[in-house]
Design a protein around this motif. Structure first.
Motif, mmCIF file in Angstrom:
data_model
loop_
_atom_site.group_PDB
_atom_site.id
_atom_site.type_symbol
_atom_site.label_atom_id
_atom_site.label_comp_id
_atom_site.label_asym_id
_atom_site.label_seq_id
_atom_site.Cartn_x
_atom_site.Cartn_y
_atom_site.Cartn_z
ATOM 1 N N SER A 102 63.972 16.245 75.989
ATOM 2 C CA SER A 102 65.277 15.883 75.429
ATOM 3 C C SER A 102 65.916 14.822 76.315
ATOM 4 O O SER A 102 65.908 14.949 77.546
ATOM 5 C CB SER A 102 66.182 17.108 75.345
ATOM 6 O OG SER A 102 65.667 18.053 74.444
ATOM 7 N N ILE A 103 66.478 13.799 75.685
ATOM 8 C CA ILE A 103 67.199 12.773 76.428
ATOM 9 C C ILE A 103 68.557 12.552 75.767
ATOM 10 O O ILE A 103 68.744 12.875 74.584
ATOM 11 C CB ILE A 103 66.420 11.441 76.503
ATOM 12 C CG1 ILE A 103 66.246 10.844 75.100
ATOM 13 C CG2 ILE A 103 65.069 11.633 77.179
ATOM 14 C CD1 ILE A 103 65.679 9.424 75.118
ATOM 15 N N ALA A 104 69.493 12.001 76.512
ATOM 16 C CA ALA A 104 70.815 11.705 75.965
ATOM 17 C C ALA A 104 70.699 10.640 74.884
ATOM 18 O O ALA A 104 69.989 9.641 75.046
ATOM 19 C CB ALA A 104 71.745 11.246 77.074
ATOM 20 N N ALA A 105 71.395 10.851 73.777
ATOM 21 C CA ALA A 105 71.303 9.925 72.647
ATOM 22 C C ALA A 105 71.733 8.514 73.025
ATOM 23 O O ALA A 105 71.200 7.535 72.490
ATOM 24 C CB ALA A 105 72.142 10.445 71.482
ATOM 25 N N ASP A 106 72.664 8.406 73.960
ATOM 26 C CA ASP A 106 73.144 7.071 74.326
ATOM 27 C C ASP A 106 72.216 6.365 75.321
ATOM 28 O O ASP A 106 72.514 5.266 75.771
ATOM 29 C CB ASP A 106 74.560 7.142 74.881
ATOM 30 C CG ASP A 106 74.672 8.039 76.116
ATOM 31 O OD1 ASP A 106 73.642 8.500 76.631
ATOM 32 O OD2 ASP A 106 75.825 8.283 76.550
ATOM 33 N N GLN A 107 71.090 7.004 75.655
ATOM 34 C CA GLN A 107 70.132 6.403 76.583
ATOM 35 C C GLN A 107 68.865 5.903 75.890
ATOM 36 O O GLN A 107 67.942 5.419 76.543
ATOM 37 C CB GLN A 107 69.732 7.435 77.647
ATOM 38 C CG GLN A 107 70.896 7.945 78.495
ATOM 39 C CD GLN A 107 71.518 6.842 79.326
ATOM 40 O OE1 GLN A 107 70.828 6.124 80.049
ATOM 41 N NE2 GLN A 107 72.837 6.689 79.223
#
Length: 402
Positions: free
Chosen positions: A66-71
């Motif tokens: 999982s990664i931050a959507a803004d990244q």
């Protein structure tokens, strides 16, 4: 926990109270609680997407994270419109959108703030710390979890003050579930040494040929106080659309899990296996009784059989979740027959006592759902003292100390 040789009347009283069946007072015993808990949408507060690196093996923990959507812009990815399978993804790096991300945010319908997230972690950690504690005087050694968003929320959970002293490790793989919820296993690293972990995909297709994505079955094999046991953590497809219409999906999940049992026992007929999960079916449902072939009468279980610890409880009217004033027992623990002890000898780890964990504080105290499991959200209404829409389940294993 290890019970020491009795040296005083006080310790003798403790031993007699603990064991409802006669055991040799001079013998030392070891116990280990194995639990399972559906945490009901344990999401963090950060909008996330799934990042899949198909250049890695699917058993690599970094294969799907999982990664931050803004990244997203920082990652080198390609457009992907095929079915999510390990074969189709191989060699590609892709982004997988997830649903419920807006809902579980500070500005979403749940008003999911850091304070509320931390409160839920605290509440759930307390429940986990108490599983089997009246028997072992310790937190559980192994706990299967479901409805967790990612590895981070599990890390936050085991770092809560009530669980941190037990030095838990994590086994987890992201699945292709559309909601982005997965299963995981936490284990006390001082007592359980992992030797193998891998996910087993459940491929389900609709009538139009499109794939329905659900949670993988997590396999974790290791040495529990030196004794090899394999744990399987499940969260089978829901009854959305009706029990009958959705039954084939759970039948497929049961076929996959039965295949895992068969494969392991083909290599080692004496292997010990414990399967736990939210099966979205009761102990008497066809997926459990017919496909898995699970038996509920321990006096008739052979070593080669599969035993359902929870079936006797279900037949007594007990349950782990309620719907329209009717109880279901979806949260179950199944084992190989060689974990059933009928001679009260406990030479190796065997089932000693099992139960549904439903103390008063986990039960809704009033209102329309009085008596149901106490949820943190009823719709979008927040209850700070809530936990989950499921009760946890557990079993205590016992053996003579080595």
């Amino acid at each position: 926990m290890m019970y020491k040789i009795i040296k005083s009347l006080t310790k003798l009283t403790v031993l007699v109270t603990l064991f409802s069946t006669p055991l040799t007072a001079q013998q030392k015993y070891q116990s280990a609680t194995i639990g399972f808990y559906n945490l009901e949408n344990l999401f963090d507060t950060e909008a996330s997407v799934g990042y899949i690196d198909g250049t890695l093996e699917y058993t690599n923990p970094n294969y799907h994270v999982s990664i931050a959507a803004d990244q997203v812009s920082k990652y080198d990815t390609v457009s992907f419109k095929e079915r999510y399978t390990y074969e189709n993804i191989q060699g590609k790096k892709i982004i997988r959108p997830l649903i419920l991300q807006d809902e579980y945010s500070a500005t979403g319908k749940k008003v999911w703030t850091e304070a509320r997230y931390n409160q839920k972690l605290k509440n759930l950690a307390h429940v986990i710390s108490q599983l089997g504690k009246d028997q072992t005087q310790s937190a559980p050694v192994i706990v299967g979890l479901c409805e967790i968003e990612n590895r981070k929320v599990v890390e936050d959970l085991i770092n809560q003050p009530t669980l941190k002293p037990y030095n838990y490790g994590i086994a987890h793989f992201n699945s292709f579930d559309a909601r982005g919820v997965d299963v995981a296993l936490i284990y006390q690293k001082d007592r359980f040494r992992v030797t193998e972990t891998k996910p087993h995909v459940i491929e389900i297709f609709n009538d139009d040929g499109n794939r329905t994505y659900t949670r993988d079955i997590l396999q974790v094999t290791g040495l529990l106080d030196g004794e090899e046991i394999t744990f399987l953590v499940n969260h089978w497809p829901s009854r959305s659309g009706g029990e009958k219409a959705s039954m084939p999906k759970r039948a497929k999940a049961a076929e996959v899990m039965k295949g895992i049992f068969d494969d392991i026992r083909a290599k080692n007929p004496n292997a010990k296996i414990m399967a736990m999960g939210d099966f979205n079916d009761d102990p008497v449902s066809p997926s459990i009784k017919k496909i898995m072939g699970a038996k509920g009468d321990k006096d008739k279980v052979k070593d080669s059989d599969i035993y359902n610890i929870m079936e006797p409880m279900y037949k007594k009217g007990m349950g782990t979740l309620a719907y329209r004033d009717s109880w279901n027992l979806f949260d179950q623990i199944l084992t190989t027959g060689n974990m059933v002890e009928t001679k009260k000898e406990y030479k190796s780890y065997k089932i000693y006592k099992s139960d549904i964990f439903s103390p008063a504080y986990t039960v809704t105290p009033e209102g329309q759902y009085k008596g149901y499991p106490f949820r943190m959200y009823g719709g979008d209404t927040y209850y700070a003292n809530g936990y989950s829409d499921h009760f946890a389940v557990y079993t205590v294993l016992l053996r003579e100390a080595k």
